[in-house]
Design a protein around this motif. Sequence first.
Motif, PDB file in Angstrom:
ATOM      1  N   UNK A 103       0.323  -1.364  -0.324  1.00  0.00           N
ATOM      2  CA  UNK A 103       0.072   0.233   0.368  1.00  0.00           C
ATOM      3  C   UNK A 103       0.972   1.651  -0.146  1.00  0.00           C
ATOM      4  N   UNK A 104       1.855   0.955   0.664  1.00  0.00           N
ATOM      5  CA  UNK A 104       2.870   2.502   0.534  1.00  0.00           C
ATOM      6  C   UNK A 104       3.617   2.911  -0.431  1.00  0.00           C
ATOM      7  N   UNK A 105       4.011   1.233  -0.895  1.00  0.00           N
ATOM      8  CA  UNK A 105       4.472   1.724  -2.298  1.00  0.00           C
ATOM      9  C   UNK A 105       3.473   2.758  -3.291  1.00  0.00           C
ATOM     10  N   UNK A 106       2.402   1.442  -3.622  1.00  0.00           N
ATOM     11  CA  UNK A 106       1.222   2.414  -4.022  1.00  0.00           C
ATOM     12  C   UNK A 106       0.859   4.121  -3.836  1.00  0.00           C
ATOM     13  N   UNK A 107       1.372   4.013  -2.876  1.00  0.00           N
ATOM     14  CA  UNK A 107       0.167   5.221  -2.221  1.00  0.00           C
ATOM     15  C   UNK A 107       1.426   6.484  -2.927  1.00  0.00           C
ATOM     16  N   UNK A 108       2.561   6.131  -2.731  1.00  0.00           N
ATOM     17  CA  UNK A 108       3.874   6.915  -3.434  1.00  0.00           C
ATOM     18  C   UNK A 108       3.986   7.043  -4.692  1.00  0.00           C
ATOM     19  N   UNK A 109       3.850   5.626  -5.207  1.00  0.00           N
ATOM     20  CA  UNK A 109       4.421   5.961  -6.936  1.00  0.00           C
ATOM     21  C   UNK A 109       3.321   7.592  -7.451  1.00  0.00           C
TER      22      UNK A 109
ATOM     23  N   UNK B 265      -1.713  -2.295 -12.407  1.00  0.00           N
ATOM     24  CA  UNK B 265      -0.710  -2.588 -11.068  1.00  0.00           C
ATOM     25  C   UNK B 265      -0.136  -3.771 -10.715  1.00  0.00           C
ATOM     26  N   UNK B 266      -0.040  -4.707 -11.396  1.00  0.00           N
ATOM     27  CA  UNK B 266      -0.042  -6.433 -11.026  1.00  0.00           C
ATOM     28  C   UNK B 266       0.790  -6.822 -11.759  1.00  0.00           C
ATOM     29  N   UNK B 267       1.354  -6.302 -13.039  1.00  0.00           N
ATOM     30  CA  UNK B 267       1.667  -7.172 -14.128  1.00  0.00           C
ATOM     31  C   UNK B 267       2.946  -6.020 -15.006  1.00  0.00           C
ATOM     32  N   UNK B 268       2.825  -4.658 -14.379  1.00  0.00           N
ATOM     33  CA  UNK B 268       3.759  -3.732 -15.055  1.00  0.00           C
ATOM     34  C   UNK B 268       4.430  -3.127 -13.838  1.00  0.00           C
ATOM     35  N   UNK B 269       3.781  -2.947 -12.849  1.00  0.00           N
ATOM     36  CA  UNK B 269       4.502  -2.365 -11.448  1.00  0.00           C
ATOM     37  C   UNK B 269       4.626  -3.969 -10.399  1.00  0.00           C
ATOM     38  N   UNK B 270       4.137  -4.939 -10.461  1.00  0.00           N
ATOM     39  CA  UNK B 270       4.248  -5.565  -9.610  1.00  0.00           C
ATOM     40  C   UNK B 270       4.330  -5.372  -8.155  1.00  0.00           C
TER      41      UNK B 270
ATOM     42  N   UNK C 235       1.829  12.953  -7.213  1.00  0.00           N
ATOM     43  CA  UNK C 235       0.270  13.125  -6.564  1.00  0.00           C
ATOM     44  C   UNK C 235       0.342  15.205  -7.089  1.00  0.00           C
ATOM     45  N   UNK C 236      -1.206  15.006  -6.584  1.00  0.00           N
ATOM     46  CA  UNK C 236      -1.599  16.544  -7.351  1.00  0.00           C
ATOM     47  C   UNK C 236      -0.652  17.821  -6.444  1.00  0.00           C
ATOM     48  N   UNK C 237      -1.079  19.007  -6.662  1.00  0.00           N
ATOM     49  CA  UNK C 237       0.106  19.479  -5.951  1.00  0.00           C
ATOM     50  C   UNK C 237      -0.737  20.263  -5.106  1.00  0.00           C
ATOM     51  N   UNK C 238      -0.345  20.341  -3.567  1.00  0.00           N
ATOM     52  CA  UNK C 238      -0.173  20.683  -2.700  1.00  0.00           C
ATOM     53  C   UNK C 238      -1.578  22.098  -2.620  1.00  0.00           C
ATOM     54  N   UNK C 239      -2.855  21.505  -1.628  1.00  0.00           N
ATOM     55  CA  UNK C 239      -3.281  23.484  -2.261  1.00  0.00           C
ATOM     56  C   UNK C 239      -4.943  22.581  -2.889  1.00  0.00           C
ATOM     57  N   UNK C 240      -4.188  23.021  -3.417  1.00  0.00           N
ATOM     58  CA  UNK C 240      -5.861  21.957  -4.638  1.00  0.00           C
ATOM     59  C   UNK C 240      -7.060  21.134  -4.057  1.00  0.00           C
ATOM     60  N   UNK C 241      -7.884  22.227  -4.090  1.00  0.00           N
ATOM     61  CA  UNK C 241      -9.204  21.400  -3.107  1.00  0.00           C
ATOM     62  C   UNK C 241     -10.733  21.684  -4.309  1.00  0.00           C
ATOM     63  N   UNK C 242     -11.349  20.422  -4.344  1.00  0.00           N
ATOM     64  CA  UNK C 242     -12.889  20.231  -4.761  1.00  0.00           C
ATOM     65  C   UNK C 242     -13.715  21.290  -3.716  1.00  0.00           C
ATOM     66  N   UNK C 243     -14.575  21.340  -4.941  1.00  0.00           N
ATOM     67  CA  UNK C 243     -15.934  22.464  -4.180  1.00  0.00           C
ATOM     68  C   UNK C 243     -17.172  20.990  -4.509  1.00  0.00           C
ATOM     69  N   UNK C 244     -18.113  21.195  -4.162  1.00  0.00           N
ATOM     70  CA  UNK C 244     -19.535  21.141  -4.151  1.00  0.00           C
ATOM     71  C   UNK C 244     -19.840  22.291  -3.737  1.00  0.00           C
ATOM     72  N   UNK C 245     -21.565  22.274  -4.919  1.00  0.00           N
ATOM     73  CA  UNK C 245     -22.997  22.980  -3.800  1.00  0.00           C
ATOM     74  C   UNK C 245     -23.307  22.258  -3.325  1.00  0.00           C
ATOM     75  N   UNK C 246     -24.411  22.893  -2.415  1.00  0.00           N
ATOM     76  CA  UNK C 246     -25.177  21.683  -1.159  1.00  0.00           C
ATOM     77  C   UNK C 246     -25.522  20.721  -1.706  1.00  0.00           C
ATOM     78  N   UNK C 247     -25.971  21.033  -2.800  1.00  0.00           N
ATOM     79  CA  UNK C 247     -27.600  19.287  -3.651  1.00  0.00           C
ATOM     80  C   UNK C 247     -25.531  18.908  -4.921  1.00  0.00           C
TER      81      UNK C 247
END
Length: 638
Positions: free
Chosen positions: A251-257, A282-287, A327-339
């Motif tokens: 999981x750590x390898x995946x998360x930091x790839x 993931x399984x065949x190319x990154x083992x 990884x996405x640049x730091x500080x990036x955020x999504x937004x969601x309207x109330x609905x």
Amino acid sequence: MSFGPHITRRDFLNGALLGVGGALLGCSPSRQIAQDDGSEASWSLRPDWYGYGGVGDYRFSHGNTPEVVETAHRLRDRGLPSGFDRVESIHHHDLVIVGAGVAGLGAALEYSKKRRAGQTCLMLDNHPIFGGEAKENEFEVGGVRLIGPQGSNSFFTPEIVSDPEGASGDPRYYAELGVPREFRFRDWEAVDKPLRYGRDNYEHLVRGLLEHTSLGHFFSTSPSAVGTWAIDMWERRLADTPLSETARGTLLKWYTSGATRQFASDEQAVRALDIMSYQEFLEQELHMGPEAARYADLLLASACGLGSDAVSAYVAYKLPMPGLTEPLPPGLRRASFPGGNSGFVRYFIKRLIPDAIAGTDSFEDIITGRINLDALDRAGQPLRVRLSSTVVSVEHEGDPASAGTARVVYTRQGRLYGIRARAVIMATGGWMNRYVVRDMPPEYREAYGQFVHAPFLVANVALTNWRFLHRLGITAAIWNRGEGDFGFTCNIRNPMQVGSYRPPLDPDQPTILTFYTPFHHPGLPMRVQTTRGRAELLNTSYPEFERKIYAQMMKLFAASGFNPQRDVAGLILNRWGHAFSVPFPGFFGGASGRAPRDIIRNRHGRIAFAHSELAGWQHWGTAADEGRRALNQLADAI
Ligand SMILES: Cc1cc2nc3c(=O)[nH]c(=O)nc-3n(C[C@H](O)[C@H](O)[C@H](O)COP(=O)(O)OP(=O)(O)OC[C@H]3O[C@@H](n4cnc5c(N)ncnc54)[C@H](O)[C@@H]3O)c2cc1C
């Protein structure tokens, strides 16, 4: 198990009312079975299927309604006519748009700009309110108004464009409709804990965004075993988890790839990646071990309907997922309207039929104003929107290559009506179009036959308070889905503040806890997964889902003080039978470059097809683009 008196009473009332509705509809008790060959079984709905709908304008339309499901399946089983011989009346319109989701609205917006004097357009949708999958739920809890998404959820604020007409997708419509770029969220006074909050229902599933959320992972080995929480496990490099060393390592390898492959062009990425699933990558190319693919399922199945065993590696690259992008640049955020993305739908509607939403064209009025359904379908206006109307047949009057008109038949309140139209846009999905468009050429049928549609359930639980989350120090939860468990994640959002709509952010005040719930069964053939999932979605009654959801909440939160009788104020289920078109390997053309969607995107005589599914993974801006493309394809026919 029994739950709060307020719940029981509401459910009783709803159940009783639905019982009457069910009798009128002729529904019989459910007898549905999942088919393991991937074919759809026959079935019918139980009277206690639909359940509580909340308050406000959307209360009668949460997810697919029983009428929509029932009519759609009669259509599939060829139980509805095609010709004009049984219709009550025949009217004429220059254009008919089938579907009032974002794609249909994108077509309508383009029509409003291109129409010539005297031309008319009728938009038909089978639900009691417009928006398709981009609708909202509304609750009132202790005098507090709370709005949450029924499905389509959130967005990144797009870049500013100086020439919207020359742009496409999100930037174009954002500029054209005048959607604001800055939003207010509730300040968290850190009453007694420094919690972090997602701004939508996806951020806590995305590497690079989940750091904005106080996220708890719950691990349990069996339904009866006591589970353990790992809070903010990614920041703590999985230190508090009961995972094996091997699983942690994977999981750590995946998360930091980061990006392990570079592509000179998008076309090159399609050819290299759209030939395998993300799991295969993931399984065949990154083992990597299977743990990585299973964790990736959380986001992929929530955004595409099935998990990494079914979704193209190219989609993982675009979303973006570990191993294929940085990884996405730091500080990036999504937004969601109330609905959720119902906010965009309301912007389209306000532009097209201004008095369909009360008030001015301010952000506050568009997002929170009441809907005036009477304004939608008034005689004499160039665009009329007719709801609760299912189109059951569309075909040319004569040879599609030369016919001057197409014949549209729709059903409304049990009656059939006809329209003669110069052009028709099917802003609806392939699962529907295959049955509705009676003269569809074989190559279109074959192309649609390759599409795979997955179900989805969004359950919104209104809470009187969320102290039990606060005690745990979390605002979002993920659990390993064991036998008998419901879903795998839920969260509360920092609610967007819109004018006088100011929901609180206080553990002792009401909020909405949302469960985004796919029905994926990794390892099984895609169609077996989706038909099994649909069986589960459609065959479970409201009381049974209610029991499962509260049982899951007890399992997760009883130890931190959750008490359903005290803490739950209401539950709305939003069931989407065909929520997502799964972008499987090859969807974009793979190595050959031949994509089934390219066939569907061709005009068929006076009929054109527009639905977000043609974009590959469904998204509001590209949905509107599909509608605009379809309108322009038909320009000379209208
Ligand atoms: C759970 C969920 C989360 C999502 N989250 C996001 C997100 O965060 N961001 C994002 O951009 N997108 C998201 N989406 C994708 C979303 O589906 C699209 O963005 C977009 O709203 C789809 O618009 P559409 O018009 O293509 O389709 P739909 O919304 O499906 O609209 C089609 C309409 O046509 C109606 N219809 C179908 N057949 C007929 C008929 N025969 N007669 C009359 N009417 C008919 C349908 O009932 C529906 O109302 C999400 C989707 C789901 C399900």
